[in-house]
Design a protein around this motif. Structure first.
Motif, PDB file in Angstrom:
ATOM      1  N   ASP A   1      63.960 -18.315 -63.003  1.00  0.00           N
ATOM      2  CA  ASP A   1      64.701 -17.154 -63.578  1.00  0.00           C
ATOM      3  C   ASP A   1      65.736 -17.811 -64.341  1.00  0.00           C
ATOM      4  OD1 ASP A   1      66.362 -14.854 -64.102  1.00  0.00           O
ATOM      5  OD2 ASP A   1      66.327 -14.467 -62.047  1.00  0.00           O
TER       6      ASP A   1
ATOM      7  N   GLU B   1      67.516 -16.144 -66.799  1.00  0.00           N
ATOM      8  CA  GLU B   1      68.627 -15.438 -67.067  1.00  0.00           C
ATOM      9  C   GLU B   1      69.957 -15.609 -65.975  1.00  0.00           C
ATOM     10  OE1 GLU B   1      68.029 -11.353 -67.555  1.00  0.00           O
ATOM     11  OE2 GLU B   1      66.360 -11.591 -69.142  1.00  0.00           O
ATOM     12  N   ASN B   2      69.256 -15.848 -64.822  1.00  0.00           N
ATOM     13  CA  ASN B   2      70.272 -16.069 -63.635  1.00  0.00           C
ATOM     14  C   ASN B   2      70.349 -17.535 -63.183  1.00  0.00           C
ATOM     15  OD1 ASN B   2      71.052 -13.364 -63.164  1.00  0.00           O
ATOM     16  ND2 ASN B   2      68.901 -13.135 -62.466  1.00  0.00           N
TER      17      ASN B   2
END
Length: 139
Positions: free
Chosen positions: A122, A124-125
Motif C-alpha cells: 500500500d 499511499e499508507n
C-alpha cells in the motif's frame, strides 16, 4: 543555536517531525566516526516544522532505509561546501534485510540465513508485508 555547514557529507532535509531519530537508529549513525547533527522541530516554509540530519562525511548510506521511514525527504549531497546533488526518494518496492518479521511462526524466524523481505503493498499508507507470511511490517 549554531550548527556549522558541512564541507563534505549529507544533509537529510524535510524529515517529518519525529522521524529523524528513527532514521538515525536505522542507519546506525551512532557508529560513525564523524559529526552527526540531529535537528528537530526546525522551522520550514513548506510544513511549518521539520527535522534535519547532517552527516559530516561521505559514507555509504542505504537510501531505501530512509525512504521506508519517510519517502518525502530530500538528500543533499555536499562536496567542497557545495551541494552537488539533490535526491528525492521513493518508496522501495522491497525492503531486504532492513527489518525483521515479528511473526513467531514466520519461516524467517526458523530458517537461519533466509533473507527478511518485505514487499510494498500500500504505497499511499506506506505499508509493507512480509513476503513469506504476509504479516504487516512494524517499524
Amino acid at each position: 543555536m549554531n550548527i556549522d555547514a558541512i564541507k563534505n557529507g549529507y544533509v537529510i532535509d524535510h524529515i517529518k517531525v519525529g522521524n529523524a531519530m528513527k532514521i538515525y537508529d536505522v542507519l546506525n549513525l551512532n557508529e560513525l566516526d564523524c559529526q552527526v547533527a540531529l535537528i528537530t522541530n526546525a522551522k520550514s516554509k513548506k510544513t511549518k516544522v521539520k527535522d534535519i540530519i547532517k552527516i559530516a562525511k561521505l559514507v555509504d548510506i542505504d537510501f531505501d532505509k530512509i525512504a521506508s521511514i519517510d519517502s518525502n525527504v530530500t538528500i543533499n549531497i555536499v562536496k567542497n561546501n557545495k551541494i552537488i546533488e539533490k535526491k528525492k526518494l521513493e518508496l522501495p518496492r522491497e525492503l531486504i534485510n532492513i527489518y525483521k518479521c515479528k511473526n513467531p511462526r514466520c519461516i524467517t524466524t526458523i530458517e537461519r540465513g533466509l533473507d527478511q523481505i518485505f514487499v510494498l503493498t500500500d504505497k499511499e499508507n506506506n505499508i509493507y508485508r512480509c513476503k513469506y507470511c504476509e504479516t504487516n511490517l512494524e517499524k
